[in-house]
Design an enzyme around this catalytic site. Structure first.
Site, PDB file in Angstrom:
ATOM      1  N   ARG A 267       0.856  -1.185   0.000  1.00  0.00           N
ATOM      2  CA  ARG A 267       0.000   0.000   0.000  1.00  0.00           C
ATOM      3  C   ARG A 267       0.893   1.236   0.000  1.00  0.00           C
ATOM      4  O   ARG A 267       2.100   1.121   0.145  1.00  0.00           O
ATOM      5  CB  ARG A 267      -0.967   0.004   1.195  1.00  0.00           C
ATOM      6  CG  ARG A 267      -0.388  -0.573   2.431  1.00  0.00           C
ATOM      7  CD  ARG A 267      -0.121   0.255   3.655  1.00  0.00           C
ATOM      8  NE  ARG A 267      -0.203   1.653   3.587  1.00  0.00           N
ATOM      9  CZ  ARG A 267       0.847   2.470   3.702  1.00  0.00           C
ATOM     10  NH1 ARG A 267       2.083   1.998   3.869  1.00  0.00           N
ATOM     11  NH2 ARG A 267       0.703   3.772   3.652  1.00  0.00           N
ATOM     12  N   GLY A 268       0.230   2.402  -0.110  1.00  0.00           N
ATOM     13  CA  GLY A 268       1.009   3.634  -0.236  1.00  0.00           C
ATOM     14  C   GLY A 268       1.226   3.907  -1.721  1.00  0.00           C
ATOM     15  O   GLY A 268       1.589   2.991  -2.476  1.00  0.00           O
ATOM     16  N   ALA A 269       0.988   5.167  -2.123  1.00  0.00           N
ATOM     17  CA  ALA A 269       0.939   5.469  -3.559  1.00  0.00           C
ATOM     18  C   ALA A 269       2.206   5.051  -4.341  1.00  0.00           C
ATOM     19  O   ALA A 269       2.089   4.312  -5.336  1.00  0.00           O
ATOM     20  CB  ALA A 269       0.642   6.954  -3.741  1.00  0.00           C
TER      21      ALA A 269
ATOM     22  N   ARG B  88      -7.226  -0.772  -6.985  1.00  0.00           N
ATOM     23  CA  ARG B  88      -7.621   0.328  -6.083  1.00  0.00           C
ATOM     24  C   ARG B  88      -7.744   1.587  -6.945  1.00  0.00           C
ATOM     25  O   ARG B  88      -6.898   1.813  -7.807  1.00  0.00           O
ATOM     26  CB  ARG B  88      -6.585   0.545  -4.964  1.00  0.00           C
ATOM     27  CG  ARG B  88      -6.535  -0.597  -3.945  1.00  0.00           C
ATOM     28  CD  ARG B  88      -5.650  -0.245  -2.762  1.00  0.00           C
ATOM     29  NE  ARG B  88      -6.307   0.646  -1.813  1.00  0.00           N
ATOM     30  CZ  ARG B  88      -5.654   1.299  -0.838  1.00  0.00           C
ATOM     31  NH1 ARG B  88      -4.343   1.172  -0.718  1.00  0.00           N
ATOM     32  NH2 ARG B  88      -6.316   2.064  -0.008  1.00  0.00           N
TER      33      ARG B  88
ATOM     34  N   GLN C 196      -2.476   2.743   9.927  1.00  0.00           N
ATOM     35  CA  GLN C 196      -1.167   2.780   9.239  1.00  0.00           C
ATOM     36  C   GLN C 196      -0.170   3.648  10.008  1.00  0.00           C
ATOM     37  O   GLN C 196       1.033   3.423   9.943  1.00  0.00           O
ATOM     38  CB  GLN C 196      -1.332   3.333   7.806  1.00  0.00           C
ATOM     39  CG  GLN C 196      -2.037   2.412   6.839  1.00  0.00           C
ATOM     40  CD  GLN C 196      -3.526   2.696   6.770  1.00  0.00           C
ATOM     41  OE1 GLN C 196      -4.130   3.114   7.756  1.00  0.00           O
ATOM     42  NE2 GLN C 196      -4.130   2.453   5.627  1.00  0.00           N
TER      43      GLN C 196
ATOM     44  N   ASP D 198      -1.786  10.680  -2.456  1.00  0.00           N
ATOM     45  CA  ASP D 198      -2.141   9.594  -3.373  1.00  0.00           C
ATOM     46  C   ASP D 198      -2.392  10.095  -4.788  1.00  0.00           C
ATOM     47  O   ASP D 198      -2.317   9.332  -5.750  1.00  0.00           O
ATOM     48  CB  ASP D 198      -3.383   8.860  -2.871  1.00  0.00           C
ATOM     49  CG  ASP D 198      -3.010   8.004  -1.693  1.00  0.00           C
ATOM     50  OD1 ASP D 198      -3.015   8.508  -0.560  1.00  0.00           O
ATOM     51  OD2 ASP D 198      -2.657   6.832  -1.917  1.00  0.00           O
TER      52      ASP D 198
ATOM     53  N   ASN E 110      -5.366  12.348  -0.107  1.00  0.00           N
ATOM     54  CA  ASN E 110      -4.526  11.543   0.794  1.00  0.00           C
ATOM     55  C   ASN E 110      -5.439  10.834   1.788  1.00  0.00           C
ATOM     56  O   ASN E 110      -6.669  11.011   1.787  1.00  0.00           O
ATOM     57  CB  ASN E 110      -3.483  12.422   1.498  1.00  0.00           C
ATOM     58  CG  ASN E 110      -2.387  11.596   2.155  1.00  0.00           C
ATOM     59  OD1 ASN E 110      -1.842  10.680   1.552  1.00  0.00           O
ATOM     60  ND2 ASN E 110      -2.087  11.869   3.401  1.00  0.00           N
ATOM     61  N   LYS E 111      -4.830  10.059   2.660  1.00  0.00           N
ATOM     62  CA  LYS E 111      -5.574   9.234   3.630  1.00  0.00           C
ATOM     63  C   LYS E 111      -6.620  10.047   4.374  1.00  0.00           C
ATOM     64  O   LYS E 111      -6.360  11.181   4.773  1.00  0.00           O
ATOM     65  CB  LYS E 111      -4.563   8.610   4.593  1.00  0.00           C
ATOM     66  CG  LYS E 111      -5.122   7.735   5.686  1.00  0.00           C
ATOM     67  CD  LYS E 111      -6.031   6.636   5.196  1.00  0.00           C
ATOM     68  CE  LYS E 111      -5.366   5.717   4.194  1.00  0.00           C
ATOM     69  NZ  LYS E 111      -6.331   4.783   3.543  1.00  0.00           N
TER      70      LYS E 111
HETATM   71  O1  MRU Z   1      -4.716   3.156   2.083  1.00  0.00           O
HETATM   72  P1  MRU Z   1      -3.237   3.377   2.011  1.00  0.00           P
HETATM   73  O2  MRU Z   1      -2.510   2.871   3.209  1.00  0.00           O
HETATM   74  O3  MRU Z   1      -2.654   2.897   0.716  1.00  0.00           O
HETATM   75  O4  MRU Z   1      -3.091   4.968   2.012  1.00  0.00           O
HETATM   76  C1  MRU Z   1      -1.804   5.505   1.910  1.00  0.00           C
HETATM   77  C2  MRU Z   1      -1.778   6.978   2.063  1.00  0.00           C
HETATM   78  O5  MRU Z   1      -2.783   7.642   2.135  1.00  0.00           O
HETATM   79  C3  MRU Z   1      -0.420   7.621   2.028  1.00  0.00           C
HETATM   80  O6  MRU Z   1      -0.385   8.752   2.817  1.00  0.00           O
HETATM   81  C4  MRU Z   1      -0.108   8.025   0.572  1.00  0.00           C
HETATM   82  O7  MRU Z   1      -0.239   6.920  -0.267  1.00  0.00           O
HETATM   83  C5  MRU Z   1       1.238   8.586   0.435  1.00  0.00           C
HETATM   84  S1  MRU Z   1       2.478   7.356   0.561  1.00  0.00           S
HETATM   85  C6  MRU Z   1       3.975   8.047   0.256  1.00  0.00           C
END
Ligand code: MRU
Length: 347
Positions: free
Chosen positions: A49-51, A92, A197, A238, A247-248
């Protein structure tokens, strides 16, 4: 700092190896994806996970598809690889890096004249994307560390660290680089409901590198800002469109609170996270399963039958953002999209 290799290609078995982030911090396990279906499951379950890490996963996913599709006719082979690649891209919806990574490698598959060449070119491009991500994160860290004062307390949300990228991280990359340059930095990690997270992953990463970190409930952030206990906010992204940072979920409320307390609100993201094509309203915000909110440690926390909303992301208008740190420097809104389009690698 200790190396974390979030995701990598294993040449011996032609598979993708990734850290299973659903198990951290309880146990450190890796998952091996030998099929595109297994990779899609890993993406949906947030094992990866994470962009930026999703961008790398998408890229390796196409290399995997190129190797696992069984078809002798080259035209039909290309069609099947494309179908598998698009399934990865759609696993996703919100982080633009996933479809960006898929499309970039797919364009190299289309350039091939044979199946053997598709194998070769897809993996070469996927590895290039992974290496670029590592370099981008270090460059983001180098640029962004200038924004962090010695002795600062930085609030961050979710995990925008090594686990969200190939290594080093974006928001946490800035913190790592600032610490490496000799600054004293304390981190306040918001736990990041509902999947934690921040509590599980950001705290795990930073503790491992001996960077001072304290976890708070998301709802405590405004209280600490009002007491003068936070110097700035640094988060990842993201997707960044002309009008907003995705973002999250919870990021937007931190931006509003930062503005109310005159604190800088910084976003750290590679250029692969910018979306020059869509406006914010066109982007699908992932809504996840009810049970992620309605259960905690296996126990129901919401009465049966009561509806739950579980949006995974929110949007922060760019006028709440003080600066965006990219690998090519620090950008101040309003953004110069011609510059971004030129600098961002066009597929
Ligand atoms: O649902 P996730 O854990 O994939 O969400 C991740 C985030 O929102 C991060 O802040 C974002 O991807 C930036 S990662 C460098």
């Amino acid at each position: 700092m200790k190396t974390i290799e979030t995701i990598r290609w294993d040449d011996d078995t032609s598979s993708i190896i990734l850290i299973d982030q659903t198990r951290l911090p309880l146990s450190y396990r890796v998952v091996r994806c030998r099929s595109v279906d297994r990779l899609i499951t890993a993406i949906r379950r947030l094992e990866v996970r994470g962009a930026p890490a999703l961008g790398v996963a998408g890229a390796y996913g196409v290399a995997l598809a190129a190797r696992t599709v069984r078809e002798k006719d080259f035209h039909r082979y290309l069609e099947k690889v494309e179908t598998a690649a698009l399934a990865v891209a759609h696993a996703r919806p919100t982080a633009v890096n996933l479809s960006w990574g898929v499309q970039r490698v797919l364009s190299h598959v289309y350039r091939s004249d044979s199946i053997a060449e598709a194998h070769h070119l897809s993996l070469k491009e996927a590895i290039r994307i992974a290496d670029e991500d590592a370099r981008s994160c270090h460059a983001i860290g180098d640029h962004g560390s200038a924004l962090i004062g010695d002795g600062s307390t930085v609030l961050t949300h979710c995990n925008a660290g090594a686990l969200a990228c190939r290594e080093w991280g974006t928001a946490l990359g800035i913190i790592r680089s600032a610490v490496e340059s000799g600054k004293e930095v304390r981190v306040i990690a918001c736990e990041t409901r509902p999947l934690l997270q921040g509590a599980r992953l950001t705290a795990w990463e930073l503790k491992r590198d001996n960077i001072e970190v304290t976890v708070i409930p998301d709802s405590a952030a405004a209280h600490l800002m009002r007491r003068g206990e936070i110097d700035c906010v640094v988060v990842g992204a993201d997707r960044i469109t002309h009008d907003a940072v995705f973002n999250k979920i919870g990021t937007y409320m931190h931006a509003v609170c930062a503005r109310a307390h005159s604190l800088p609100f910084y976003v750290a993201a590679p250029l692969s996270t910018f979306d020059p094509v869509h406006s914010g309203s066109e982007i699908v915000i992932e809504e996840r399963d009810r049970d992620e909110v309605a259960f905690y440690g296996g126990y129901a926390t919401v009465p049966e039958g009561v509806p739950v909303r579980n949006p995974a992301f929110d949007t922060t208008p760019l006028d709440l953002v003080s600066a965006i740190v990219t690998e090519s420097g620090i950008l101040q809104p309003p953004l110069d999209w011609d510059y971004i389009a030129q600098t961002r690698r066009v597929i």
